[in-house]
Design an enzyme around this catalytic site. Sequence first.
Site, PDB file in Angstrom:
ATOM      1  N   ASP B   8     -10.227   2.441  -0.653  1.00 24.18           N
ATOM      2  CA  ASP B   8     -10.294   1.856   0.686  1.00 24.18           C
ATOM      3  C   ASP B   8      -9.482   2.700   1.680  1.00 24.18           C
ATOM      4  OD1 ASP B   8     -10.727  -0.102   2.657  1.00 24.18           O
ATOM      5  OD2 ASP B   8      -8.851  -1.120   2.131  1.00 24.18           O
ATOM      6  N   ASP B  10      -8.247   1.413   5.379  1.00 21.80           N
ATOM      7  CA  ASP B  10      -7.231   0.606   6.082  1.00 21.80           C
ATOM      8  C   ASP B  10      -6.359  -0.162   5.092  1.00 21.80           C
ATOM      9  OD1 ASP B  10      -8.458   1.476   8.355  1.00 21.80           O
ATOM     10  OD2 ASP B  10      -9.699  -0.311   8.555  1.00 21.80           O
TER      11      ASP B  10
END
Lengths: 177, 177
Positions: B8, B10
């Site tokens: 991922d 963020d």
Amino acid sequence: MKRSVAIDMDGVLADVESHFFEWYKRDYGVSLTLQDIIGKTEDDAFPEKMVIRKFATTPGFFTTVPVMPGAIEAVKKLMEDFEVYVVSAAMEFPQSLSEKRIWLTEHFPFISWRNIIFCGDKSIISTDFMIDDHIKNLDYFKGKTILFNAFHNVSYHHHTRANNWDEVLALMQESLL
Amino acid sequence: MKRSVAIDMDGVLADVESHFFEWYKRDYGVSLTLQDIIGKTEDDAFPEKMVIRKFATTPGFFTTVPVMPGAIEAVKKLMEDFEVYVVSAAMEFPQSLSEKRIWLTEHFPFISWRNIIFCGDKSIISTDFMIDDHIKNLDYFKGKTILFNAFHNVSYHHHTRANNWDEVLALMQESLL
């Protein structure tokens, strides 16, 4: 639970072939037809090498591409029975990311942002079906494949071919039986 | 063949928490710390509702977010043993698409465009591992999961937690044994 289908953009939802012809005539003054490029690779389709890459990296190309005939109605119909994802290999051309997002919002506003994927290669995409015009995306896909007809894929026969959106719909309806 | 891992952006590669604090101080004149928001949801983290959404839709937010400490070195190390994909839920905020692509090119230029995926939800992503700070992404994932610690996920205990990139590396190295 609905079965899932990954639908490509360029050459499937978006009629990039027509758009290349239009821009080629505009910029080079030459009208080409499908007969001039059929069976060629994308790199060899136009007399000037890299025409496709040049157009694909020009701002505005992806916002102005016409919709593939029948695509809007067919996708709406598919969404009744399938979970539809748009999966586009957009990462190679960074400017295409926002342009493709704008184009989808304009022409396919009924597809949620949750169901849109912009990727590099498609090797980690896992859906039940994939509809794509590129062999390289279908060959390593684990689900069922539909090859959407395009000038550059006419010599391949190891995926079920659909010549247009009506044929896609018929194949997908068959899968429900 | 190397096993694949979806990482991922963020809250994992990008230190959005610090960035939210910095922008909140700049715009609202209040210094908050982790202790002020720990255990809260993202929607409730700041006194003013929708602060996170407001920042996330502001041009420049995603190009200026700092890199999570240790992330660059850890990803380089992971790439020796794993096929690394960056998988970011960027589609909700259209302007973030190009900004995230620019940020990755700046800070992680060694990750190929082929290995970057911007999506809506992550339900059709199929890799061997997923490293993410959001339960919603990990809960439906079929491979092995690592929950990257964040203020909004401290009360969940059903995924293996990593508090930082050193702990991610240790867990991934263990998986090779």
